[in-house]
Write an enzyme that holds these catalytic residues in place. Structure first.
Site, PDB file in Angstrom:
ATOM      1  N   ARG A 249       0.844  -1.190   0.000  1.00  0.00           N
ATOM      2  CA  ARG A 249       0.000   0.000   0.000  1.00  0.00           C
ATOM      3  C   ARG A 249       0.876   1.235   0.000  1.00  0.00           C
ATOM      4  NH1 ARG A 249      -3.392  -2.621  -1.626  1.00  0.00           N
ATOM      5  NH2 ARG A 249      -5.519  -3.004  -0.896  1.00  0.00           N
ATOM      6  N   GLU A 278      -3.241   7.577  -5.789  1.00  0.00           N
ATOM      7  CA  GLU A 278      -3.053   6.391  -6.619  1.00  0.00           C
ATOM      8  C   GLU A 278      -2.059   6.619  -7.750  1.00  0.00           C
ATOM      9  OE1 GLU A 278      -4.411   2.360  -7.720  1.00  0.00           O
ATOM     10  OE2 GLU A 278      -4.423   3.554  -5.911  1.00  0.00           O
ATOM     11  N   HIS A 300       0.004   0.101 -10.036  1.00  0.00           N
ATOM     12  CA  HIS A 300      -0.820  -0.689  -9.111  1.00  0.00           C
ATOM     13  C   HIS A 300      -1.444  -1.883  -9.831  1.00  0.00           C
ATOM     14  CE1 HIS A 300      -3.435  -0.407  -5.219  1.00  0.00           C
ATOM     15  NE2 HIS A 300      -3.026  -1.632  -5.474  1.00  0.00           N
TER      16      HIS A 300
END
Length: 336
Positions: A249, A278, A300
């Site tokens: 994360r 993000e 990601h």
């Protein structure tokens, strides 16, 4: 009954638009009794604000991806909501403390991408070790040089460290052992005996791990305890020239601390699949990281394969359908 998928990446077609025709797995699980609705989209999925809240109002179930469970979301969806499922491994955005006592069942899929994430971790780490991305860029720009980017080290003489020894950390350990002389790990919730069963030596604390490891990979869950776990204080103990890889994360790592440690020459390289926000281009500090040759990034997608994505979708849809039919959520992923 109605299920709203707030922000499903898999539903975007080749034009980048949400397309219900792609929901074959979900339709098979829901049948004709459950209406499926995709999230509100305006160039990207909207996951907050009045229009979004109006869109989810009255839903019997929500399936979230990056969307955050907030008091405003629960107020908007209303008392009809019986289940909120997280399409993925992490549960930080499910907000379990908020859901506790609401009667809303929540679950995730904690093990659908163990192989993918552990493999991606090795890919990023070995790209740093062997200076692959720097060489790729230079050769493609007609700058042929064997030594450009620095001379790699022999990894079979090095120690790799793992922060977080859950499902993915254990899978990564096995893969690291094919390349590194020794693997150590830090996880205050896992015993040294269990680590030994995987051929891994336990580090007493984060400082010991950073001072001992030539490469460190992060597989910890994001909680209040681990938010910005890797900060300036943690990196003060880093072994000179060590590499750091984050596929867990974004908020586990303080990007400013990483940048400072890279600029000081103490950290030998950084690779990350995850950032907060993000897209690292949306953060001034992360953008500075992107300009560096000793930084390797991806969008990601460590979890991603055709098999993992379809498995996660199927298990989420089947779990939601079971709860709406009066049954229990999947035991292995139940949060509330």
């Amino acid at each position: 009954m109605r299920v709203v998928y707030t922000d499903p990446a898999w539903a975007l077609n080749d034009l980048g638009q949400p397309d219900l025709a792609r929901a074959d797995i979900e339709r098979a699980a829901f049948g004709s009794e459950i209406e499926l609705r995709l999230g509100l989209f305006d160039g990207r999925y909207l996951v907050q604000g009045t229009a979004f809240h109006d869109h989810v109002r009255g839903a019997d179930a929500l399936v979230i991806y990056r969307c955050q469970v907030t008091p405003e979301l629960l107020e908007a969806v209303g008392p009809t909501c019986r289940v909120i499922a997280r399409s993925g491994v992490g549960i930080d955005n499910l907000n379990a403390p908020l859901l506790a006592g609401t009667g809303i069942v929540s679950f995730n899929v904690p093990d659908y991408c163990v192989d993918e994430v552990s493999t991606h971790t090795l890919a990023l780490l070995l790209a740093l070790e062997r200076k692959v991305c720097t060489q790729d860029r230079l050769v493609k720009n007609s700058q042929w040089s064997i030594h450009a980017g620095g001379v790699p080290r022999r990894v079979s003489t090095c120690t790799a460290g793992i922060i977080g020894f859950g499902r993915i950390g254990r899978a990564t350990a096995r893969k690291l052992q094919a390349f590194y002389q020794k693997v150590i790990a830090y996880d205050p919730y896992v015993s040294a005996d269990l680590m030994a069963g995987y051929g891994v030596t336990a580090a007493a604390d984060l400082a010991e791990l950073f001072s001992s490891a030539d490469a460190v990979v992060i597989h910890a869950a994001l909680t209040g305890e681990t938010d910005r776990l890797i900060d300036a204080a943690a990196l003060a103990a880093v072994r000179p020239g060590a590499l750091l890889v984050n596929t867990a994360r974004g908020r586990l790592v303080d990007p400013a601390a990483v940048l400072d440690t890279l600029e000081a020459g103490r950290l030998g390289g950084f690779a990350s699949d995850v950032f907060t926000p993000e897209d690292p281009n949306d953060d001034p500090t992360a953008r500075k990281l992107l300009t560096r040759d000793d930084v390797v990034v991806s969008a990601h997608r460590a979890f991603l394969s055709m098999e993992s994505e379809r498995s996660c979708r199927r298990r989420i849809a089947e779990g939601v359908a079971t709860v709406l039919a009066g049954g229990p959520p999947p035991a292995e992923g139940r949060v509330t």
